[in-house]
Enzyme design. Structure first.
Site, PDB file in Angstrom:
ATOM      1  N   HIS A   1       0.832  -1.197   0.000  1.00 50.46           N
ATOM      2  CA  HIS A   1       0.000   0.000   0.000  1.00 50.46           C
ATOM      3  C   HIS A   1       0.871   1.253   0.000  1.00 50.46           C
ATOM      4  CE1 HIS A   1      -3.638  -2.399   1.571  1.00 50.46           C
ATOM      5  NE2 HIS A   1      -3.755  -2.169   0.295  1.00 50.46           N
TER       6      HIS A   1
ATOM      7  N   GLU B   1      -5.851  -8.742   3.555  1.00 50.90           N
ATOM      8  CA  GLU B   1      -5.385  -9.798   4.466  1.00 50.90           C
ATOM      9  C   GLU B   1      -6.576 -10.546   5.070  1.00 50.90           C
ATOM     10  OE1 GLU B   1      -2.926  -8.630   7.889  1.00 50.90           O
ATOM     11  OE2 GLU B   1      -3.951 -10.224   8.962  1.00 50.90           O
TER      12      GLU B   1
ATOM     13  N   CYS C   1       3.419 -12.826   4.031  1.00 51.12           N
ATOM     14  CA  CYS C   1       4.238 -12.647   5.243  1.00 51.12           C
ATOM     15  C   CYS C   1       4.048 -13.860   6.160  1.00 51.12           C
ATOM     16  CB  CYS C   1       3.794 -11.366   5.948  1.00 51.12           C
ATOM     17  SG  CYS C   1       4.602 -11.175   7.535  1.00 51.12           S
TER      18      CYS C   1
ATOM     19  N   SER D   1      -3.162   2.223   3.611  1.00 50.28           N
ATOM     20  CA  SER D   1      -2.403   1.327   4.489  1.00 50.28           C
ATOM     21  C   SER D   1      -3.073   1.245   5.856  1.00 50.28           C
ATOM     22  CB  SER D   1      -0.968   1.846   4.620  1.00 50.28           C
ATOM     23  OG  SER D   1      -0.382   1.340   5.789  1.00 50.28           O
TER      24      SER D   1
HETATM   25 FE1  F3S Z   1       4.005  -9.024   8.143  1.00 51.58          FE
HETATM   26 FE2  F3S Z   1       3.555  -7.458  10.163  1.00 51.58          FE
HETATM   27 FE3  F3S Z   1       4.635  -6.515   8.027  1.00 51.58          FE
HETATM   28  S1  F3S Z   1       2.211  -9.032   9.416  1.00 51.58           S
HETATM   29  S2  F3S Z   1       3.786  -7.703   6.388  1.00 51.58           S
HETATM   30  S3  F3S Z   1       5.542  -8.025   9.383  1.00 51.58           S
HETATM   31  S4  F3S Z   1       3.154  -5.450   9.274  1.00 51.58           S
END
Ligand code: F3S
Length: 283
Positions: A40, A131, A101, A223
């Site tokens: 984002h 997500e 992630c 974001s």
């Molecule tokens: Fe993962 Fe946390 Fe960044 S879930 S993508 S480390 S904000």
């Protein structure tokens, strides 16, 4: 003016990993696609587009390869996606590169396991965030709670398991879990899936709020974690401006202020933070 920068801010390891993966793919392969913007942040997305990353809305927009060497690669962004989408990518014969992630993957796995253990799974978060839209695909009938008004949709009794969107504010997660508990369920399992990176950025921002007269929260308005940071600073009673970059700065924001604080969301690149801090110091 005096400018203080939060101890923890900007890119998280999940976002860095996704960008690294995209850049490596763009060196090695010709056709690389991403379903929705990789992160984002429009400046980063534009840079990657110049390097060849194509953003599409759905798989139907990707032209299948004429020969094997030309096989399109689909990159899954750090937000992750529903499991059916992964299968569809493979079924279409595209190369799949998954940059979800690891902390989002943990939430996805938990949803699956908790459902298998007989819990009604609840996700605290924004139902429109990619997500959350992906995570709810890992079990049937997952309920998303974004505010108190959603709690009336929960079943009146049973075994509940509550997790959170990784970038949700810890304060709000705790508040909503508290509300759910007042409904007197016989069992409630709460798993804290808020990512440490998000929690650290929030803690650093709160620390900074005590020392400054005005806060600047840098990052895209799309974001989620940047928006949460801005709301958190406002709740601490500090005048807060959520800006995308220095271009959006207006002199009236700092009239009568001695010290300014800067923080930034997990998808805000370092160069935007640095440029903003330098310009503000010289203002
Ligand atoms: Fe993962 Fe946390 Fe960044 S879930 S993508 S480390 S904000």
């Amino acid at each position: 003016m005096k400018v203080l920068v939060a101890k923890k801010l900007g890119f998280c390891f999940g976002v860095e990993h996704a960008i690294d993966m995209a850049q490596k793919l763009l060196v090695e392969r010709k056709k690389v696609y991403c379903l929705g913007p990789l992160i984002h942040n429009s400046q980063v997305v534009e840079r990657l587009a110049h390097q060849g990353l194509q953003v599409v809305e759905n798989l139907e927009q990707i032209t299948p390869a004429a020969d094997e060497k030309d096989t399109p690669t689909v990159l899954i962004r750090s937000h992750g996606c529903r499991p059916e989408l992964l299968q569809k990518i493979k079924a279409k014969g595209f190369q799949l590169v998954d940059a979800t992630c690891i902390l989002v993957k943990r939430a996805q796995k938990l949803v699956q396991e908790l459902h298998q253990q007989g819990y009604q799974v609840i996700v605290v978060g924004d139902p429109n965030h990619p997500e959350v839209q992906g995570v709810v695909g890992y079990a049937p009938e997952v309920i998303v709670v974004n505010g108190e008004e959603d709690i009336s949709r929960l079943p009146p009794h049973g075994r509940l398991a509550v997790i959170s969107q990784t970038t949700h504010s810890a304060e709000d997660f705790g508040r909503l879990v508290g509300y759910i508990a007042t409904r007197g369920y016989e069992e409630m399992k709460v798993v804290n899936t808020i990512c440490r990176e998000t929690a650290r950025r929030q803690a650093s921002a709160v620390e900074l709020c005590r020392l400054v007269d005005v806060m600047f929260v840098l990052g895209s308005r799309h974001s989620a974690n940047t928006g949460e940071l801005a709301q958190l600073c406002r709740r601490k009673g500090v005048d807060t401006y959520h800006l995308q970059d220095w271009q959006e700065f207006k002199p009236q924001y700092v009239v009568g202020k001695g010290t300014a604080g800067i923080t930034a969301g997990a998808s805000t690149p370092g160069w935007i933070i640095q440029e903003f801090a330098e310009n503000l110091q010289h203002f």
